[in-house]
Design an enzyme around this catalytic site. Sequence first.
Site, PDB file in Angstrom:
ATOM      1  N   ASP A 191       0.851  -1.204   0.000  1.00 58.95           N
ATOM      2  CA  ASP A 191       0.000   0.000   0.000  1.00 58.95           C
ATOM      3  C   ASP A 191       0.882   1.248   0.000  1.00 58.95           C
ATOM      4  OD1 ASP A 191      -2.357   1.466  -0.004  1.00 58.95           O
ATOM      5  OD2 ASP A 191      -2.597   1.422   2.167  1.00 58.95           O
TER       6      ASP A 191
HETATM    7  N1  LIG Z   1       4.451   7.399  12.946  1.00 60.12           N
HETATM    8  C1  LIG Z   1       3.687   8.440  12.654  1.00 60.12           C
HETATM    9  N2  LIG Z   1       4.098   9.703  12.914  1.00 60.12           N
HETATM   10  C2  LIG Z   1       3.323  10.763  12.608  1.00 60.12           C
HETATM   11  N3  LIG Z   1       2.107  10.673  12.027  1.00 60.12           N
HETATM   12  C3  LIG Z   1       1.638   9.447  11.741  1.00 60.12           C
HETATM   13  C4  LIG Z   1       2.396   8.272  12.042  1.00 60.12           C
HETATM   14  N4  LIG Z   1       1.671   7.206  11.641  1.00 60.12           N
HETATM   15  C5  LIG Z   1       0.526   7.699  11.130  1.00 60.12           C
HETATM   16  N5  LIG Z   1       0.490   9.043  11.177  1.00 60.12           N
HETATM   17  C6  LIG Z   1      -0.600   9.920  10.700  1.00 60.12           C
HETATM   18  O1  LIG Z   1      -1.838   9.234  10.784  1.00 60.12           O
HETATM   19  C7  LIG Z   1      -2.402   9.042   9.473  1.00 60.12           C
HETATM   20  C8  LIG Z   1      -3.047   7.668   9.379  1.00 60.12           C
HETATM   21  O2  LIG Z   1      -2.047   6.665   9.558  1.00 60.12           O
HETATM   22  P1  LIG Z   1      -1.972   5.374   8.629  1.00 60.12           P
HETATM   23  O3  LIG Z   1      -1.702   5.781   7.228  1.00 60.12           O
HETATM   24  O4  LIG Z   1      -1.014   4.440   9.252  1.00 60.12           O
HETATM   25  O5  LIG Z   1      -3.444   4.836   8.815  1.00 60.12           O
HETATM   26  P2  LIG Z   1      -4.518   4.081   7.905  1.00 60.12           P
HETATM   27  O6  LIG Z   1      -5.854   4.327   8.508  1.00 60.12           O
HETATM   28  O7  LIG Z   1      -4.125   2.660   7.775  1.00 60.12           O
HETATM   29  O8  LIG Z   1      -4.378   4.821   6.549  1.00 60.12           O
HETATM   30  P3  LIG Z   1      -5.010   4.579   5.086  1.00 60.12           P
HETATM   31  O9  LIG Z   1      -6.052   5.635   4.984  1.00 60.12           O
HETATM   32  O10 LIG Z   1      -3.820   4.837   4.204  1.00 60.12           O
HETATM   33  O11 LIG Z   1      -5.521   3.177   5.043  1.00 60.12           O
HETATM   34  C9  LIG Z   1      -1.236   9.235   8.528  1.00 60.12           C
HETATM   35  O12 LIG Z   1      -1.668   9.660   7.270  1.00 60.12           O
HETATM   36  C10 LIG Z   1      -0.403  10.278   9.242  1.00 60.12           C
HETATM   37  O13 LIG Z   1      -0.952  11.560   9.027  1.00 60.12           O
END
Ligand SMILES: Nc1ncnc2c1ncn2[C@@H]1O[C@H](COP(=O)(O)OP(=O)(O)OP(=O)(O)O)[C@@H](O)[C@H]1O
Length: 312
Positions: A191
């Site tokens: 992804d």
């Molecule tokens: N380690 C980190 N440090 C800072 N911000 C983070 C971190 N991990 C995630 N984020 C923030 O949180 C948001 C969501 O995290 P992530 O992409 O892991 O979640 P998701 O719900 O699986 O996303 P997607 O919509 O891509 O499926 C990221 O776009 C980022 O803005």
Amino acid sequence: MPPVVVPAALDEQRRLGADWAAWLDRLPGLAHGVLDDWALTPEGGSWHGFCSLVLPVTTATGAPAALKIGLPDQESEHEHLALQHWHGRGAARLLRADPGRRALLLERLDRTDLAEVWDVEACEVVAGLYADLHVAPLPQLRQQASYVEQWTAALRRDAREVPVPRRMVEQALALAEDLGAEPATAVIHADLHDGNVLRGRRDGEDVWLAIDPKPTNGDPHYELEPMLRNRFEEYAAPGAVGSVRDGIRRRFHTLVDVAGFDESRARDWVVVRSVLNAHWAHEDAVRAGRALDTAERDHVTACISVAKAVQD
Ligand SMILES: Nc1ncnc2c1ncn2[C@@H]1O[C@H](COP(=O)(O)OP(=O)(O)OP(=O)(O)O)[C@@H](O)[C@H]1O
Ligand SMILES: [Mg+2]
């Protein structure tokens, strides 16, 4: 500790079904429990993606971190294994994990993601991360081919209804069968798009690091497609150089060249993933009992354009 508030845009996902609603109902309590157990202090505010809540926190030792609590779906089940294995090389460091609660404590990165960088440069960055991320397969992970097999079975079932030229559907089905028969050679992120690459620091230098893997064992050439479909509107934005087709091909060749990938294999995976993506929009509309909405139509158009452009 103040109560954990689920952002409205994440809470809206309860429309996607009973499993989502049940998880969203549990989420504040779940987050509160993990904050307590791991002695984390929330800094206030919260972030989210499509399927997770992310809280900026401070650890007991005073380090800034990010607590991610995700929807317990199958694809994110092994997120912690890949992050653990990468050990901060090419990806955010994992500080702690509780797979049962789908809780990950991550090194805090900047909120700046790759979408802020010129698209071709973003492709160079992502292709540069592949070498760090594509380590030898891990026995605990599922095979990407097993997912592709499920997805193509659904596509075959809907081949007549899916709003994609029939010839392209047949081509994607045939390619998926060939590609799926190959053994997995690496852990893949699966992804890797601009929003899942954030700015961080290694040895005092600014670097780009991946977050949010849906890791499987597969073929590294699988990774390209989201980088071609994402930021699609930029291909036709004022100031864009050349046609949409030119823009797609420019990104494709940048990824292939920087990664040192086999061009035809990369192209085949782009075709397969593009058609599968178009099919998912069709499935979403069918599930909701309606025709494709505008966003879904645009999405399907983008998928078809990408699949065509890489084959011209
Ligand atoms: N380690 C980190 N440090 C800072 N911000 C983070 C971190 N991990 C995630 N984020 C923030 O949180 C948001 C969501 O995290 P992530 O992409 O892991 O979640 P998701 O719900 O699986 O996303 P997607 O919509 O891509 O499926 C990221 O776009 C980022 O803005
Ligand atoms: Mg994400």
